[in-house]
Write a protein that holds these residues in place. Structure first.
Motif, short mmCIF file in Angstrom:
data_model
loop_
_atom_site.label_atom_id
_atom_site.label_comp_id
_atom_site.label_asym_id
_atom_site.label_seq_id
_atom_site.Cartn_x
_atom_site.Cartn_y
_atom_site.Cartn_z
N LEU A 293 0.83 -1.20 0.00
CA LEU A 293 0.00 0.00 0.00
C LEU A 293 0.87 1.26 0.00
CD1 LEU A 293 -2.76 -1.05 2.56
CD2 LEU A 293 -3.07 -0.66 0.10
N ALA A 294 1.97 1.24 0.73
CA ALA A 294 2.87 2.40 0.76
C ALA A 294 3.47 2.64 -0.62
CB ALA A 294 3.98 2.18 1.79
N ALA A 295 3.85 1.55 -1.29
CA ALA A 295 4.40 1.69 -2.65
C ALA A 295 3.34 2.23 -3.60
CB ALA A 295 4.90 0.33 -3.12
N GLN A 296 2.12 1.72 -3.45
CA GLN A 296 1.02 2.16 -4.31
C GLN A 296 0.75 3.65 -4.12
OE1 GLN A 296 -2.54 -0.15 -3.71
NE2 GLN A 296 -3.82 1.23 -4.92
N LEU A 297 0.71 4.09 -2.86
CA LEU A 297 0.46 5.51 -2.57
C LEU A 297 1.59 6.38 -3.12
CD1 LEU A 297 -1.27 7.66 -1.06
CD2 LEU A 297 0.24 7.28 0.91
N SER A 298 2.82 5.95 -2.89
CA SER A 298 3.97 6.73 -3.35
C SER A 298 3.97 6.87 -4.86
CB SER A 298 5.27 6.06 -2.87
OG SER A 298 6.39 6.74 -3.36
N THR A 299 3.75 5.77 -5.55
CA THR A 299 3.75 5.81 -7.02
C THR A 299 2.63 6.70 -7.55
OG1 THR A 299 4.70 3.59 -7.13
CG2 THR A 299 3.56 4.40 -9.10
N ALA A 300 1.44 6.56 -7.00
CA ALA A 300 0.28 7.31 -7.49
C ALA A 300 0.46 8.82 -7.25
CB ALA A 300 -0.99 6.81 -6.82
N ALA A 356 -8.16 12.75 -9.57
CA ALA A 356 -8.40 11.58 -10.41
C ALA A 356 -7.62 10.37 -9.92
CB ALA A 356 -8.04 11.89 -11.86
N VAL A 357 -6.58 10.63 -9.13
CA VAL A 357 -5.79 9.53 -8.56
C VAL A 357 -6.66 8.65 -7.66
CG1 VAL A 357 -3.84 9.01 -7.03
CG2 VAL A 357 -3.67 10.87 -8.68
N ILE A 363 -6.39 3.80 -4.17
CA ILE A 363 -5.63 3.66 -2.94
C ILE A 363 -6.52 3.69 -1.70
CG2 ILE A 363 -5.09 6.13 -2.95
CD1 ILE A 363 -2.92 3.28 -1.51
N GLU A 364 -7.50 4.59 -1.69
CA GLU A 364 -8.38 4.67 -0.53
C GLU A 364 -9.20 3.40 -0.35
OE1 GLU A 364 -9.88 9.06 0.26
OE2 GLU A 364 -10.01 8.56 -1.87
#
Length: 442
Positions: A293-300, A356-357, A363-364
């Motif tokens: 999830l941290a990687a997903q948030l950072s990338t987005a 739009a992210v 992520i949410e």
């Protein structure tokens, strides 16, 4: 006359021993692992001819043939099995509940802070040059990174605690195996039917129960009733004079493994060690999910922010630094002028597109699903633990109905044997008085 004395003496001896056993039962009524005992009383005939009557049997009184433990072995084995499964579910629930608590606190912070990032971005899109909103936006990024780190630290701390608990459990298991071997040696030397043998049986069953609470085992008994303990795969743990040593391994990811020295693997399917293994595996899984999830948030967020330009018309910089773990997720040190709100569409074009992210990365929703899944797992494990505990309590009740000490019954036996003892003593007294009377004739 000598027969009368012998009968009285045998009664005093036998009923005295019976009273001693009843006293032991009363004294140990609350002792864990103690099984009620009784004395086997048997007639002690003395063959021979009585004067003036041939081919008759002279009564020899009563003898205490030995001490018997009141138990049903099937019920004992069933209680042991139920206890092992209950121990597994209890240990498993303990760490899964702790994980739920950690994620219920830090996890809710994660979801709330991520939502706040998008809420502030939405406000900023209406006034992209507002310094207060720009600062709040950067603070939200930092708070979200901090929430991830807190959640990771809480889970990591629990993983370390679980490893410490299982290490203690393995040490205790090895101690119980060694103690059981010594009890087995005592049983080989004990006199059959003695109180000492009954005490050793109690200790044997207590230690076997401790081992079965730790891991699943197969139990057999040799000719001396010494316990032979093996794993379900047939690996000997206690057999003869041989005692195995259980080893613990902890991987870098917190996963647990066990072995029997020198190099035999052990995979507990029941007992406390199995539950701790399940709990450690769950914590490891949640740590990996948190990293994802941290990687997903950072990338987005980084991709969205770097698509715009800041107040100095420079390309947007990354908002988050991610080095492979949520433990290292940090906010990039940016000034308020570095917030990239603009793009080719206008001064607020990039920050408008920022929201739009929420739908493109999800992520949410993924954070919410992560927390919800943890709650569902904890709920299911609670139900399993309640069922296993109920099964154990029922098995214990059935076992104790046979072997537990009932003080009312002991009180009745105490009165019965006391009266029998007094009668035997009176028999000796009558024989003595009769003999004295006969001697006085001469």
């Amino acid at each position: 006359m000598s027969d009368l004395l012998a009968i009285g003496a045998s009664g005093v001896k036998a009923y005295g021993r019976a009273l001693s056993v009843v006293g032991d039962n009363i004294a140990n009524a609350q002792t864990d692992g103690y099984v009620r005992r009784t004395v086997r009383l048997e007639e002690a005939p003395a063959a021979g001819d009585v004067v003036l009557s041939r081919n008759s049997i002279r009564p020899g009184g009563v003898s205490a043939a030995g001490v018997t433990r009141e138990l049903d072995q099937w019920l004992v084995d069933d209680a042991r099995t139920a206890s092992g499964e209950a121990a597994r579910q209890s240990a498993r629930l303990n760490w899964i509940s702790a994980t739920e608590s950690a994620l219920g606190n830090g996890g809710n912070d994660i979801g709330a802070t991520v939502t706040q990032i998008f809420a502030t971005a939405d406000q900023l899109s209406a006034n992209p040059n507002d310094a207060t909103l720009r600062r709040q936006f950067l603070n939200n990024i930092d708070e979200s990174a901090s929430a991830f780190r807190r959640a990771y630290d809480a889970l990591s701390s629990m993983a370390n605690s679980a490893a410490m608990e299982v290490s203690s459990a393995v040490d205790q298991l090895n101690t119980d195996l060694s103690a059981l071997s010594r009890v087995n040696d005592g049983l080989r030397r004990a006199r059959a039917g003695s109180t000492n043998e009954a005490t050793l049986f109690d200790e044997r069953d207590r230690l076997v129960g401790n081992v079965a609470t730790a891991i699943d085992i197969d139990i057999h008994y040799d000719a001396n009733n010494a316990a032979i303990v093996r794993t379900p795969a047939g690996v000997p743990l206690v057999e003869g004079n041989s005692v195995a040593t259980v080893n613990l391994g902890v991987s870098a990811g917190g996963l647990l493994s066990f072995g029997v020295a020198p190099a035999t693997s052990l995979a507990p399917a029941s007992g406390r060690l199995a539950g701790l293994t399940d709990g450690a595996a769950h914590i490891s899984t949640q740590l990996a999910a948190l990293d994802s999830l941290a990687a997903q948030l950072s990338t987005a967020l980084n991709s969205a922010h770097q698509a715009g330009v800041d107040a100095n018309a420079s390309a947007g910089k990354p908002l988050l630094n991610f080095n492979g773990s949520a433990a290292d997720l940090t906010a990039t040190a940016l000034a308020i002028a570095d917030v990239a709100t603009a793009n080719a569409a206008g001064s607020n074009g990039n920050i408008l597109a920022f929201n739009a992210v929420r739908t493109s990365s999800g992520i949410e929703q993924d954070i919410s699903a992560f927390i919800t899944q943890q709650a569902q797992i904890a709920s299911a494990v609670r139900a399993q633990e309640a069922a296993a505990s109920g099964r154990r309590d029922g098995a214990f009740a059935a076992r104790d109905a046979v072997g537990a000490v009932d003080l009312d019954r002991e009180a009745a036996d105490l009165l019965r044997f006391q009266q029998a003892y007094e009668a035997a003593a009176r028999t000796i007294q009558v024989a003595r008085e009769t003999m004295q009377t006969i001697l006085n004739i001469f």
